[in-house]
Motif scaffolding. Structure first.
Motif, PDB file in Angstrom:
ATOM      1  N   VAL A 222       0.204  -1.063   0.069  1.00 53.58           N
ATOM      2  CA  VAL A 222      -0.116   0.029   0.222  1.00 53.58           C
ATOM      3  C   VAL A 222       0.725   0.842   0.109  1.00 53.58           C
ATOM      4  O   VAL A 222       0.294   2.535  -0.143  1.00 53.58           O
ATOM      5  CB  VAL A 222      -0.872   0.293   1.548  1.00 53.58           C
ATOM      6  CG1 VAL A 222      -1.969  -1.139   1.065  1.00 53.58           C
ATOM      7  CG2 VAL A 222      -0.203  -0.082   2.735  1.00 53.58           C
TER       8      VAL A 222
ATOM      9  N   THR B  35      -5.077   2.619   1.383  1.00 56.36           N
ATOM     10  CA  THR B  35      -5.589   2.670  -0.060  1.00 56.36           C
ATOM     11  C   THR B  35      -7.167   2.751  -0.478  1.00 56.36           C
ATOM     12  O   THR B  35      -7.303   2.241   0.821  1.00 56.36           O
ATOM     13  CB  THR B  35      -5.034   1.497  -0.822  1.00 56.36           C
ATOM     14  OG1 THR B  35      -5.354   0.226  -0.812  1.00 56.36           O
ATOM     15  CG2 THR B  35      -3.370   1.509  -1.136  1.00 56.36           C
TER      16      THR B  35
ATOM     17  N   SER C 287      -8.112  -3.394   1.814  1.00 61.23           N
ATOM     18  CA  SER C 287      -7.365  -2.417   2.699  1.00 61.23           C
ATOM     19  C   SER C 287      -7.993  -1.887   3.491  1.00 61.23           C
ATOM     20  O   SER C 287      -6.796  -1.784   4.938  1.00 61.23           O
ATOM     21  CB  SER C 287      -6.901  -1.177   1.690  1.00 61.23           C
ATOM     22  OG  SER C 287      -5.372  -0.700   2.273  1.00 61.23           O
TER      23      SER C 287
ATOM     24  N   GLU D 200      -4.113   8.199   2.995  1.00 61.14           N
ATOM     25  CA  GLU D 200      -5.105   7.314   1.914  1.00 61.14           C
ATOM     26  C   GLU D 200      -3.462   7.366   0.523  1.00 61.14           C
ATOM     27  O   GLU D 200      -3.634   8.327   0.207  1.00 61.14           O
ATOM     28  CB  GLU D 200      -6.043   7.775   1.646  1.00 61.14           C
ATOM     29  CG  GLU D 200      -6.541   6.874   0.633  1.00 61.14           C
ATOM     30  CD  GLU D 200      -8.107   7.382   0.539  1.00 61.14           C
ATOM     31  OE1 GLU D 200      -8.877   6.610   0.281  1.00 61.14           O
ATOM     32  OE2 GLU D 200      -8.243   8.209   0.287  1.00 61.14           O
ATOM     33  N   ASN D 201      -3.285   6.599  -0.055  1.00 62.29           N
ATOM     34  CA  ASN D 201      -2.342   6.232  -0.737  1.00 62.29           C
ATOM     35  C   ASN D 201      -2.885   5.946  -2.460  1.00 62.29           C
ATOM     36  O   ASN D 201      -3.628   5.820  -2.216  1.00 62.29           O
ATOM     37  CB  ASN D 201      -0.903   5.410  -0.740  1.00 62.29           C
ATOM     38  CG  ASN D 201       0.401   5.910  -1.618  1.00 62.29           C
ATOM     39  OD1 ASN D 201       0.436   6.634  -2.180  1.00 62.29           O
ATOM     40  ND2 ASN D 201       1.237   4.757  -1.872  1.00 62.29           N
TER      41      ASN D 201
ATOM     42  N   CYS E 215      -4.856   7.553  -4.608  1.00 63.14           N
ATOM     43  CA  CYS E 215      -6.143   7.857  -4.325  1.00 63.14           C
ATOM     44  C   CYS E 215      -6.882   8.380  -5.493  1.00 63.14           C
ATOM     45  O   CYS E 215      -7.683   8.298  -5.934  1.00 63.14           O
ATOM     46  CB  CYS E 215      -6.993   8.448  -3.115  1.00 63.14           C
ATOM     47  SG  CYS E 215      -5.855  10.413  -3.364  1.00 63.14           S
TER      48      CYS E 215
END
Length: 527
Positions: free
Chosen positions: A185, A313, A318, A341-342, A344
């Motif tokens: 993530v 994510t 996740s 939040e990666n 996105c």
């Protein structure tokens, strides 16, 4: 020519010089000699008396001048402190004088000069420039001040509860875990870029890669020396250095990835972390491995984690794994201060697209009450920087991604400072009312407890039989007027209380909240 006489004037002594003396100097008779002695002795005594009076007068004048000067200095210092108390720390909600930031004040009112030092909680304080500017401004407004010299510094690096941590970690102020409990993530990307962002803010930073099975740090940074070295005399590990940030990873041990069982891994992690020569660090960022297993529990038991940053994510899958990690930190009393939040979204054709859906990060924030949410876009440069060995915040410090990490860095600094303040003042003893004052972190509830009641509610094996549950500590064993000798924070969950009878009590916050409280306590009259 007339000679000016200096000093007291003595009257001429009535004696005669004998003309019969060949050199013109006669010999005094015994009677005249006695008269001369009596006269000079009397005059000398009078002269000594006058000198004593002058010395006494001079001493009195000097004392008066010193007293007035001291009075002036005290008044001037009060004026300066009153002016500085107008500056409010936005994190603590208290003025900088009450926070104890003002140090080494030196005032010369006759010259109109004022100098002092502002000692902040961290060199990465995001409002340090504002503090310096405001301090110069408010002190310069005093009518007698002509010159103001403000020096900025930071508190020495050490944890709130240094006695309870391994020696190698006793010069580290804050230890921040970056965790996701799920692989892939972008947790390592966030950990590395956060660390170099904090370093860019002026902090002393280290990174510990806690993933022994698949260490990421050797790929994400490119130091010249890629091997950990051992100090043979101290038997300690010398970290790898890259752009001023200290790095420790099993990947730098020359072993690559480990193939070993859980207990062995925990031992390796413990050794790498606690025997490294970290030196004085303001922040140690720990890149946690996926899951909630042995390594996580070992780290949380060995290391006094200040806070955790959660990476997720947008996918629902996740969120499910991240929720497990948040609950684990909650049980271990480690506050989660931010969610990242990666991957996105990305921008194309003037529109913003969300290829993996939306809402995972905000769902974590809403469900667990984590105060801050940060979004990272899908960027080829962010992925490429991880593969090239140069973090994105170093490669493009003015880019959009770097600005997001800058905001995350400010959040980490502010929240860690607030947590330290809350933990260090959560439980204190107020001698004026002979009561223990409790304000649990992240709670607005403040209450008072009687010391004897706290002592009688000890639940350790010395006070309660572990097998039968029988109370071994009797009510009358504790005197009603007992007072604690010392109260110290113990992690983020309890305090250690030293009592006059030599007993050291561990009092968790949860237990203190259930003890009978004092009400209608008479407050001491203001002095």
């Amino acid at each position: 020519m007339q000679l000016l006489q200096v000093g007291p004037t003595f009257p001429k002594t009535p004696f005669l010089i004998s003309k019969s003396s060949p050199n013109g100097v006669g010999i005094l008779s015994s009677k005249k000699l006695s008269l001369l002695y009596d006269t000079n002795h009397s005059l000398a005594s009078s002269h000594r008396h006058e000198r004593c009076k002058w010395a006494s007068l001079n001493q009195s004048i000097s004392s008066s001048i010193s007293t007035k000067a001291a009075s002036v200095d005290v008044t001037a210092e009060k004026d300066v402190l009153a002016a500085l108390s107008e500056i409010i720390d936005p994190d603590f909600g208290t003025d900088i004088v009450s926070c104890g930031f003002v140090k080494d004040m030196n005032i010369d009112e006759s010259m109109g000069e004022v100098s002092f030092r502002l000692e902040l909680t961290t060199p990465a304080c995001p409002v340090k420039d504002m503090f310096e500017e405001k301090a110069n401004e408010v002190v310069a407004k005093l009518p007698w001040v002509k010159n103001v010299n403000v020096t900025m510094s930071a508190q020495p690096a050490k944890p709130v509860f240094a006695e309870q941590v391994p020696m190698g970690l006793r010069t580290i102020s804050n230890i921040v875990a970056v965790s996701s409990c799920k692989g892939g993530v972008g947790k390592s990307t966030v950990a590395v870029n956060l660390a170099f962002t904090l370093a860019g803010m002026g902090a002393r930073v280290g990174i510990f890669d806690a993933d022994v099975y698949g260490p990421s740090l050797p790929t994400m940074v490119s130091p010249e020396n890629r091997l950990l070295e051992m100090n043979p005399e101290k038997r300690t590990i010398i970290p790898v250095d890259y752009l001023g940030v200290k790095l420790v990873s099993f990947g730098f041990a020359g072993e690559g990835r480990a193939i070993m069982r859980g207990p062995m891994v925990s031992g390796v992690i413990n050794q790498l972390l606690t025997t490294a020569e970290w030196g004085e660090l303001d922040y140690l960022v720990i890149d946690m491995p996926p899951g909630t297993g042995d390594i996580h529990l070992t780290l949380c038991q060995v290391v006094p984690l200040s806070a955790a940053v959660i990476v997720t994510t947008p996918q629902k899958l996740s969120f499910i794994d991240v929720a497990k990690g948040v609950r684990m930190f909650s049980k271990l009393k480690v506050p989660c201060i931010a969610v990242v939040e990666n991957m996105c979204h990305f921008d194309a054709d003037g529109k913003r697209h969300y290829p993996f859906g939306r809402g995972s990060g905000s769902q974590v924030v809403e469900q667990f009450g984590i105060p801050h949410l940060f979004d990272l876009p899908i960027r080829p440069t962010l992925s490429a920087s991880g593969d090239s060995g140069i973090p994105e915040v170093v490669a493009d410090p003015q880019g959009e991604v770097s600005k997001t990490f800058q905001e995350l860095g400010v959040c980490v600094v502010q929240q860690c400072a607030k947590i330290r303040q809350q933990v260090s003042t959560a439980v204190t003893y107020d001698k004026s009312i002979k009561a223990i004052r409790v304000k649990v972190p992240d709670s607005d509830d403040e209450f008072l407890l009687h010391p004897a009641t706290v002592r009688r509610n000890d639940r350790s094996a010395q006070s309660v039989d572990e097998w039968t549950g029988e109370q071994k500590l009797k009510y009358n064993d504790v005197p009603e007027d007992i007072e604690p000798e010392d109260i110290r924070p113990m992690g983020n969950y309890a305090v250690s209380i030293d009592w006059p009878d030599g007993f050291c009590q561990i009092a968790p916050y949860d237990q203190l909240q259930t003890i009978e409280r004092l009400v209608d306590v008479p407050q001491p009259a203001p002095v």
